[in-house]
Scaffold this active site. Structure first.
Site, PDB file in Angstrom:
ATOM      1  N   PRO A   2       5.132   2.406   5.138  1.00 31.07           N
ATOM      2  CA  PRO A   2       5.487   3.578   5.911  1.00 31.07           C
ATOM      3  C   PRO A   2       6.024   4.714   5.059  1.00 31.07           C
ATOM      4  O   PRO A   2       7.041   4.574   4.395  1.00 31.07           O
ATOM      5  CB  PRO A   2       6.599   3.062   6.836  1.00 31.07           C
ATOM      6  CG  PRO A   2       6.727   1.601   6.564  1.00 31.07           C
ATOM      7  CD  PRO A   2       6.186   1.402   5.195  1.00 31.07           C
ATOM      8  N   GLU A   3       5.341   5.801   5.110  1.00 30.48           N
ATOM      9  CA  GLU A   3       5.895   7.051   4.623  1.00 30.48           C
ATOM     10  C   GLU A   3       6.293   7.824   5.881  1.00 30.48           C
ATOM     11  O   GLU A   3       6.273   7.272   6.972  1.00 30.48           O
ATOM     12  CB  GLU A   3       4.866   7.801   3.761  1.00 30.48           C
ATOM     13  CG  GLU A   3       4.491   6.997   2.513  1.00 30.48           C
ATOM     14  CD  GLU A   3       3.549   7.727   1.574  1.00 30.48           C
ATOM     15  OE1 GLU A   3       3.629   8.965   1.490  1.00 30.48           O
ATOM     16  OE2 GLU A   3       2.736   7.058   0.935  1.00 30.48           O
ATOM     17  N   HIS A  94       7.050 -13.621  10.277  1.00 32.52           N
ATOM     18  CA  HIS A  94       7.664 -12.376   9.779  1.00 32.52           C
ATOM     19  C   HIS A  94       8.128 -11.433  10.883  1.00 32.52           C
ATOM     20  O   HIS A  94       8.445 -10.282  10.613  1.00 32.52           O
ATOM     21  CB  HIS A  94       6.732 -11.620   8.828  1.00 32.52           C
ATOM     22  CG  HIS A  94       6.267 -12.443   7.680  1.00 32.52           C
ATOM     23  ND1 HIS A  94       7.137 -13.095   6.835  1.00 32.52           N
ATOM     24  CD2 HIS A  94       5.025 -12.743   7.242  1.00 32.52           C
ATOM     25  CE1 HIS A  94       6.432 -13.757   5.918  1.00 32.52           C
ATOM     26  NE2 HIS A  94       5.155 -13.566   6.150  1.00 32.52           N
ATOM     27  N   ARG A 155      12.598  20.271 -16.080  1.00 28.32           N
ATOM     28  CA  ARG A 155      12.300  18.844 -15.894  1.00 28.32           C
ATOM     29  C   ARG A 155      11.014  18.479 -16.627  1.00 28.32           C
ATOM     30  O   ARG A 155       9.994  19.157 -16.484  1.00 28.32           O
ATOM     31  CB  ARG A 155      12.149  18.530 -14.394  1.00 28.32           C
ATOM     32  CG  ARG A 155      13.369  18.857 -13.541  1.00 28.32           C
ATOM     33  CD  ARG A 155      14.495  17.865 -13.720  1.00 28.32           C
ATOM     34  NE  ARG A 155      14.138  16.511 -13.377  1.00 28.32           N
ATOM     35  CZ  ARG A 155      14.306  15.970 -12.164  1.00 28.32           C
ATOM     36  NH1 ARG A 155      14.794  16.691 -11.182  1.00 28.32           N
ATOM     37  NH2 ARG A 155      13.975  14.709 -11.958  1.00 28.32           N
TER      38      ARG A 155
END
Length: 274
Positions: A2-3, A94, A155
């Site tokens: 899941p994003e 599960h 960065r």
DNA sequence: CCGACAACCTGTGAGC
DNA sequence: TGCTCACAGGTTGTCG
């Protein structure tokens, strides 16, 4: 799995079945998740009513009303899913946790890898240290290309792990980072500090576009993700690069290349992404 | 502060 | 068919 789009799909799917319902029973089959299921969770939930579901980043927020109100902080990890089961439906392997509701529905948590967790927040949600440091929501106005440009100066990190940093912007995981970089035409290996403002404006727009489209499609199902109503997401068919290394770029026909960035597989088109 | 890396856990698919 | 190995949607903590 899941994003952000998958978590949002889950939230929308289960909300109508959960909001305003009272919890009549809690079944914990496996308390050993990424964070152990709180020992007092059952006592806190049984008899309490659930409020309107929220989401922050990839966290699902379930308000618990009653004498001692609080919030469930629910994270789906890599392989978690939440769905509504019917009373009498046998749990499968599960299926670690059930919230049995007063209308006969069951909010059932499934998570083979157990990287997800449910935690209890007694106080203000934003005070939790896991949420306190999070950057803006990608679909909000406070996330834009100028923010990416500003935070990236100096960065040396590659732009792909940079945009996956939850302090920069939340909810962008490995799938959608790869997809957004493709849409923006940016080589994922490029140093974040060497990407121009013009390119970051394109990248921010691409992040918003790909996440919004994925939510519309019910998320991306790679293996076994299901939204709250048990249906898979259909965005996989729309993926341009993720999981397609060795295949042809949909735009130029060139072969998609696989590299590792920040310990994550990263697929891109060497011709379309510079 | 930054960036690299290991760790958490189970299932699956590729390769032999 | 069966074994071993690498890898998988995320996050956190440690080390240099």
């Amino acid at each position: 799995m899941p994003e952000l789009p998958e978590v949002e799909t889950t939230r929308r799917g289960i909300a109508p079945h959960v909001e305003g319902r009272e919890v009549v029973e809690v079944v914990v089959r496996q308390p050993r998740l990424r964070v152990p299921v709180p020992a007092d969770l059952v006592d806190r939930l049984v008899g309490a009513r659930l409020g309107p579901l929220g989401r922050r980043a990839k966290y699902l927020l379930v308000p618990v009303e009653g004498d001692e109100p609080g919030t469930l902080l629910w994270h789906l990890g890599m392989s978690g899913s939440l769905r509504i089961a019917r009373l009498g439906e046998l749990p499968r392997k599960h299926d670690h946790l059930d919230l049995v509701l007063d209308d006969g529905g069951i909010l059932r948590y499934h998570d083979p890898r157990r990287f997800g967790f449910v935690d209890w927040l007694a106080g203000s949600v934003e005070a939790d240290r896991r949420l306190a440091r999070l950057g803006p929501e990608p679909l909000s106005e406070s996330f834009d290309g100028e923010r990416l440009y500003r935070l990236s100066r100096g960065r040396r990190l590659a732009v792909k792990p940079f945009v996956m940093d939850s302090a920069v912007v939340v909810g962008v995981g490995n799938i959608y980072a790869a997809e957004a970089l493709f849409l923006a035409g940016i080589d994922p290996r490029r140093s974040a500090g060497r990407v121009s403002l013009a390119r970051y404006l394109r990248l921010a727009a691409a992040v918003k576009e790909v996440l919004a489209a994925a939510i519309t499609q019910g998320g991306t199902t790679l293996r076994d993700f299901v939204g709250g109503t048990g249906e898979p997401g259909y965005f996989k068919q729309r993926l341009n690069v993720y999981g397609r290394h060795g295949e042809a770029c949909r735009r130029c026909g060139g072969e998609l290349r696989l590299v590792t960035l920040g310990q994550r597989a990263s697929v891109f088109c060497t011709r379309c992404q510079t």
